[in-house]
Design an enzyme around this catalytic site. Sequence first.
Site, PDB file in Angstrom:
ATOM      1  N   THR A  65       0.866  -1.181   0.000  1.00 23.92           N
ATOM      2  CA  THR A  65       0.000   0.000   0.000  1.00 23.92           C
ATOM      3  C   THR A  65       0.898   1.225   0.000  1.00 23.92           C
ATOM      4  O   THR A  65       1.953   1.217   0.630  1.00 23.92           O
ATOM      5  CB  THR A  65      -0.968  -0.005   1.207  1.00 23.92           C
ATOM      6  OG1 THR A  65      -1.745   1.186   1.153  1.00 23.92           O
ATOM      7  CG2 THR A  65      -0.222  -0.034   2.532  1.00 23.92           C
ATOM      8  N   HIS A  99       2.384 -11.517  14.069  1.00 29.91           N
ATOM      9  CA  HIS A  99       3.433 -12.098  14.894  1.00 29.91           C
ATOM     10  C   HIS A  99       3.126 -13.562  15.264  1.00 29.91           C
ATOM     11  O   HIS A  99       3.992 -14.297  15.727  1.00 29.91           O
ATOM     12  CB  HIS A  99       3.597 -11.266  16.174  1.00 29.91           C
ATOM     13  CG  HIS A  99       4.996 -11.259  16.718  1.00 29.91           C
ATOM     14  ND1 HIS A  99       5.933 -12.201  16.383  1.00 29.91           N
ATOM     15  CD2 HIS A  99       5.623 -10.390  17.565  1.00 29.91           C
ATOM     16  CE1 HIS A  99       7.071 -11.936  17.009  1.00 29.91           C
ATOM     17  NE2 HIS A  99       6.908 -10.830  17.726  1.00 29.91           N
TER      18      HIS A  99
END
Lengths: 467, 524
Positions: free
Chosen positions: B443, B495
């Site tokens: 993006t 994560h």
Amino acid sequence: MQYDVIVIGSGPGGYICAIRCAQLGLKTAIIEKYKTLGGTCLNVGCIPSKALLDSSEHYYNASHTFAEHGIQLENLKVDLAQMIARKSEVVSQVCKGVEFLMKKNKIDVYQGLGSFVDKNTVKVTKEGGDIEMITSKNIVIATGSKPSSLPGVTIDKKRIITSTEALQLNEIPKHLIVIGAGVIGAELGSVYARIGAKVSFVEYASAMIPTMDATMGKELQRTVKKLGADFYFSHKVKTVENTGDEVIVTAENPKGELVTFTGDYCLMSVGRKPYTDGLALENAGLVADQRGKIEVDEHTLQTKVPNIYAIGDVIRGAMLAHKAEEEGVFVAETIVGQKPHINYLLIPNVVYTWPEVAGVGYTEDELKAKGIAYKTGSFPFKALGRARASMDIDGTVKVLAHKETDEILGAHIIGPRAADMIAEAVVAMEYRASAEDVSRMSHAHPTYTEAFKEACLAATGNRALNA
Amino acid sequence: MSQIEIKVPTVGESITEVTIGSWVKKDGESVKRDEVICSLDSDKASFDVVSEADGVLRVKAQEGDVLPIGGLICVIETSAEAASAPASTPAPVASAPAPVAAASVAPATAAKIVEMKVPTVGESVTEVTIASWNKKDGDTVQLDEVLCELESDKATFELPAEAAGVLRIVAEAGSTLSIGAVICKIEVGAGSAAASAPVAEAPQSNGQAVTANASNDSYAAGHPSPAAAKILAEKGINPASVAGSGVGGRLTKEDAIAAQPQTAPKPTPAEQPKAPVAAPAAPAPAPKAADARGQRRVKMTSLRKTIARRLVAVKNETAMLTTFNEVDMKPIMELRNKYKDKFKEKHGVGLGFMSFFTRACAVALQEFPVVNAFIDGDEVVYNDFSDISIAVSTERGLVVPVIRNAEKMTFSQIEKEIIRLAGLARDNKLTIDQMQGGTFTITNGGIFGSMLSTPIINAPQAAILGMHNIVERAVVVNGEIVIRPIMYVALSYDHRTIDGRDSVSFLVRVKQLLEDPTRLLLEV
């Protein structure tokens, strides 16, 4: 050089497309094989043939109608060399006009043979053999068409000629045999008939201009016959032979017998074929179909290589300059993302004989075949004041309207300035006007266009006022 | 007679049940479409339930009842009797006979009813919103005529009529339907009913309206002029949805210029008449003050609602954090300046930064496969290909078309693909397939001037790269302070699967490739 658009071919489709592209801010180039811009239409088609048609019409009137108008002439004769010279001057002026338009719109003109290297690159081979490569995001094929012939007939351009040579003969034929009584044959055949040639039409179909409404063909035949022309319909031409001073045409008549025609010139006007020679379509991943046409998407005019478009005579549809022009504008606008449309049904057909013939929309036979209920309104020019005044009393206007809704479905005109008058029908039909709508619009008096209004009145409810 | 069941809608990710707060309408009472019928309470908020159709209310759950999502609240009986119900309400006394006549004629002549349902439009699409109706309730429609525009979170599409007949709208514009729900019904062979409808209305209005109706019935009604046709095509408006002001209902150029695409959900018919009444009253005392503190309520589009739901879900369901780095853009800018003309000449597209970033990510993704993987249940799915989603901002919101097999593409192929996809996105023509299945997203907030941000990952993907603006900054190179064009880059990652080592190394690798683009060539 890198362009947004390269147009190959500078006929009415190509040069109009280039101008519209330039107007829309696209960097545009145009490639033309011949020395002058304008393609068939300007150089060896519409413009020169119309120039000769008008000259021959003036001569015909001078010899046939001036006396009745009260104008006496002595020693009237045709100076064919001057006629051809004037025609050439007209062509040269119009071609220069196109050159000017290219400059004005900052379009780069490449003179030479354009051929594809790949889908974005075109090689221009110039007259001296110099080569230039130009590339573009989009390429428009507008290479047009050439006169076609028949199997077994070789065009020698001396006595067996096409429309191109017929526009620059240096003598008036004694007996011109015209093979094909379609638009081109009718136009050029009538030119030479009017300036004194004996003209014989040999046609495979059973009528003149067979693609147009049947009434038009019949009416046209009647008026051309008055010029002294002979007609041999349903004749299948077998051979055409140049014996030096003469041409001998052999054909099979409807009974299956062989007949021969002897003349000094033979005009082959059996139609035209798409022209893509030297274009090296295969390098761009394209092929022409069996008839030489390039296949395009119905909605976008894109070929199967999406950045390459094709317009005009080289694709499906009628081979008409104004059809090519519409497609030229259409492609330019499509390239910049606009959504133009073309109503092919409403592209008029025109024949520049005198009287002229023009038609738009459905013919009567087409309506019958489609099973659409229709009504007919006709009005003859001999009942019209304006036509009486100018002595142009041949011809008629025929309007076909939907039986229930009265919507105009077809308009067919043979008569003075028919080609100009058909524009009114196109406008009306683009707006889906009914015959009565036109009947209720004021038409100036005395004009030829009143005939269209009267025919509409006749179609509305059989209430023409002057018939 | 038909019945419409009103069920507890999905009101939020974590809400599983609601309580019926109070009934605004009583059992057996006639209700109008979009009228509030009851209020529901959840543990987070309370909200109103509106009727999905005109009809008679049959209450199925009482105040205080606890219902799960999808539980039946009530049923609306829509039918000839129900349609005549407005006659009993005091307001439109004069017009009362007309609707009765129309309504009773319709069912009598309808030979067959075709129910049109929300079609299956893509694997992950479960519901759609009706963006706009091109046809009105009671209109006669032709086979394949476009009835309405449906909007999902991924694309919009048109619904063509499955039969010719009279349209009976079930779901209004703005309502959200699940796949398979009934959108409308077509009464096949109800031609006479349609014909009778305008006749029935006629007594309501005076003679003028009759004349207007007659001219609109012209065979050419809705026929656009050549210029109007082009304008409407460019606006993407179906000529059938525009009212023609020309002779016989023809569409003039002016009609086409004035025509608006009906995308925004319209205010409900019930609200419309109220608004003008209320409006003049308010501005009278203090018009300026009212202006200054104006407020507007605009219903969220289906796309916006889905974006909202997804973003919150990702934040809640992943262990997302972001690592940053900075990229010296000088080498790329130099390379670009040197070759941009040649590149354009050769390939017909400009050489932008996106191809460098896409290439660099594609290479790095191959080296750090966990960044290119996603969780599916108890398993991690590793992708051998790099399908890179590129975020594109459009008027309707953010869309993310996918560049397939970016790892195998050249710079020019990437640039061309981006241009193609961005064009489709702007024209609202991206298909769901073109937006599904990316393995990683890029993006670029830099185009709007962002210096630094933490993008939210595009689930189920595991990571997203955020590009930012390029600013000349003083940096130290070889012990000297020099001015360099610097871009901060951010990598947000999940994560749960990606360890810090992998994510940081991935971003360092991207930085390396961008600061020395020759590496992209040599694959070192």
